[in-house]
Scaffold this motif. Sequence first.
Motif, mmCIF file in Angstrom:
data_model
loop_
_atom_site.group_PDB
_atom_site.id
_atom_site.type_symbol
_atom_site.label_atom_id
_atom_site.label_comp_id
_atom_site.label_asym_id
_atom_site.label_seq_id
_atom_site.Cartn_x
_atom_site.Cartn_y
_atom_site.Cartn_z
ATOM 1 N N ASN A 200 0.857 -1.152 0.267
ATOM 2 C CA ASN A 200 -0.194 -0.014 0.128
ATOM 3 C C ASN A 200 0.878 1.389 -0.100
ATOM 4 O O ASN A 200 1.124 1.849 -1.139
ATOM 5 C CB ASN A 200 -0.874 -0.089 1.177
ATOM 6 C CG ASN A 200 -1.794 1.164 1.184
ATOM 7 O OD1 ASN A 200 -1.598 2.104 0.647
ATOM 8 N ND2 ASN A 200 -3.054 0.792 2.056
ATOM 9 N N SER A 201 1.435 1.720 1.167
ATOM 10 C CA SER A 201 2.290 2.742 1.274
ATOM 11 C C SER A 201 3.246 2.848 0.417
ATOM 12 O O SER A 201 3.608 3.788 -0.194
ATOM 13 C CB SER A 201 2.561 3.045 2.737
ATOM 14 O OG SER A 201 1.668 3.424 3.539
ATOM 15 N N GLY A 202 4.331 1.619 0.418
ATOM 16 C CA GLY A 202 5.528 1.597 -0.387
ATOM 17 C C GLY A 202 5.286 1.823 -1.743
ATOM 18 O O GLY A 202 5.833 2.640 -2.635
ATOM 19 N N LEU A 203 4.152 1.026 -2.559
ATOM 20 C CA LEU A 203 3.828 1.125 -3.869
ATOM 21 C C LEU A 203 3.455 2.515 -4.414
ATOM 22 O O LEU A 203 3.762 2.896 -5.177
ATOM 23 C CB LEU A 203 3.100 -0.065 -4.279
ATOM 24 C CG LEU A 203 3.716 -1.306 -4.484
ATOM 25 C CD1 LEU A 203 2.739 -2.502 -5.044
ATOM 26 C CD2 LEU A 203 4.692 -1.080 -5.803
ATOM 27 N N ILE A 204 2.530 3.034 -3.411
ATOM 28 C CA ILE A 204 1.829 4.327 -3.640
ATOM 29 C C ILE A 204 3.063 5.393 -3.665
ATOM 30 O O ILE A 204 3.024 6.095 -4.971
ATOM 31 C CB ILE A 204 0.771 4.768 -2.620
ATOM 32 C CG1 ILE A 204 -0.373 4.078 -3.071
ATOM 33 C CG2 ILE A 204 0.585 6.246 -2.847
ATOM 34 C CD1 ILE A 204 -1.531 4.324 -1.905
ATOM 35 N N ALA A 205 3.993 5.245 -2.909
ATOM 36 C CA ALA A 205 5.086 6.416 -2.819
ATOM 37 C C ALA A 205 6.051 6.008 -4.236
ATOM 38 O O ALA A 205 6.053 7.093 -4.979
ATOM 39 C CB ALA A 205 5.766 6.131 -1.411
ATOM 40 N N LEU A 206 6.324 4.806 -4.195
ATOM 41 C CA LEU A 206 7.006 4.555 -5.455
ATOM 42 C C LEU A 206 6.676 4.828 -6.843
ATOM 43 O O LEU A 206 7.353 5.239 -7.791
ATOM 44 C CB LEU A 206 7.564 2.804 -5.233
ATOM 45 C CG LEU A 206 8.882 2.638 -6.224
ATOM 46 C CD1 LEU A 206 10.109 3.318 -6.205
ATOM 47 C CD2 LEU A 206 8.834 1.042 -6.351
ATOM 48 N N VAL A 207 5.418 4.276 -6.819
ATOM 49 C CA VAL A 207 4.708 4.341 -8.099
ATOM 50 C C VAL A 207 4.521 6.029 -8.576
ATOM 51 O O VAL A 207 4.906 6.574 -9.613
ATOM 52 C CB VAL A 207 3.275 3.832 -8.471
ATOM 53 C CG1 VAL A 207 2.435 4.373 -9.689
ATOM 54 C CG2 VAL A 207 3.514 2.187 -8.413
ATOM 55 N N THR A 208 3.971 6.744 -7.672
ATOM 56 C CA THR A 208 3.769 8.216 -7.860
ATOM 57 C C THR A 208 5.128 8.896 -7.990
ATOM 58 O O THR A 208 5.242 9.816 -9.097
ATOM 59 C CB THR A 208 3.305 9.189 -6.716
ATOM 60 O OG1 THR A 208 3.747 8.521 -5.454
ATOM 61 C CG2 THR A 208 1.713 8.594 -6.678
ATOM 62 N N PHE A 209 6.316 8.345 -7.677
ATOM 63 C CA PHE A 209 7.543 8.994 -7.418
ATOM 64 C C PHE A 209 8.279 8.830 -8.930
ATOM 65 O O PHE A 209 8.598 9.690 -9.553
ATOM 66 C CB PHE A 209 8.540 8.575 -6.512
ATOM 67 C CG PHE A 209 9.816 9.078 -6.430
ATOM 68 C CD1 PHE A 209 9.911 10.651 -6.123
ATOM 69 C CD2 PHE A 209 11.002 8.452 -6.730
ATOM 70 C CE1 PHE A 209 11.086 11.400 -6.210
ATOM 71 C CE2 PHE A 209 12.264 9.213 -6.426
ATOM 72 C CZ PHE A 209 12.366 10.439 -6.204
ATOM 73 N N VAL A 210 7.970 7.509 -9.279
ATOM 74 C CA VAL A 210 8.309 7.221 -11.088
ATOM 75 C C VAL A 210 7.500 8.059 -11.798
ATOM 76 O O VAL A 210 8.171 8.527 -12.942
ATOM 77 C CB VAL A 210 8.237 5.635 -11.115
ATOM 78 C CG1 VAL A 210 8.281 5.399 -12.348
ATOM 79 C CG2 VAL A 210 9.152 4.955 -9.949
ATOM 80 N N VAL A 211 6.093 8.153 -11.593
ATOM 81 C CA VAL A 211 5.401 9.208 -12.622
ATOM 82 C C VAL A 211 5.885 10.385 -12.368
ATOM 83 O O VAL A 211 5.952 11.057 -13.575
ATOM 84 C CB VAL A 211 3.866 8.997 -12.151
ATOM 85 C CG1 VAL A 211 3.298 10.190 -12.847
ATOM 86 C CG2 VAL A 211 3.287 7.632 -12.257
#
Length: 309
Positions: A200-211
């Motif tokens: 949840n938290s990790g992927l949201i942070a990572l995906v939005t950061f990559v975007v």
Amino acid sequence: MDMSNNVTVFILLGLSQNKNIELSCFVLFLFCYICIWIGNLLIMISVTCSQLIQQPMYFFLNYLSLSDLCYTSTVTPKLIRDLLAERKTISYRNCMTQLFTTHFFGGIEIFILTGMAYDRYVAICKPLHYTVIMSRQRCNLIIMACCTGGFIHSASQFLLTIFLPFCGPNELDHYFCDVYPLLKLACSNTHITGLLVIANSGLIALVTFVVLLLSYFFILYNIRGYSVESRRKALSTCSSHITVVVLFFAPALFIYIRPATTFPEDKVFALFYTIIAPMFNPLIYTLRNTEMKSAMRKVWCHYTLLGKK
């Protein structure tokens, strides 16, 4: 072992056990919190009372300032009060409320920053279609999506934690209620919960950061053929946003992208996205922005003249 939840109060260990350090932190964070309120209110009033509110970039900045105020207020007032307290406690109910609201407003902030990056991408890479793509209706939909995303993220974090049994000890090694320190205290196997938190938290942070990184890659790729003056202008509007993104995302990624373990440094890193980033946001967006400074002067000169009359 009794798996029922018989913990009604958590003891927060805070940032330090040293009274002198706590006193210094009290003065520093009280100053930071006052600056956060003054800076973000200045932005909100200046944008709302000027023509800037018509521009998508400032429309989003207005909501970013509001989410900054709400987000930091879920943590900072309690932290400031606890720095002077002998015993730092928080009830189970307040702890769960703090967990939900922190992740709700933090989620909204992350998504608004992503929306702002999309706005910059459209403004620089598709300037002829900008007004059509970034219509007021589209901007309102993006804000609604940010709030919905924040709620879904927060509700899932809350549901992962609310069903955990706490049967003692109740000492939370943090200055606010967050998922990883709570997982450490749960008297059940939290391996699966820990993986779900990362998802949840990790992927949201990572995906939005990559975007965000991809949007800036496309911006840099598109402006390579621009004149020096146009390039400088495009980069100056983006540099403020990039600074805020790095301040907010770097420490958040450090904490949430790894397995569910806690380090003593986590508390220091958490300060970056709970206090330091919300304090620097207004400074970064106003000091480097001539439109913002001009709007502030007009609005506040107008109010000063009204006051004199």
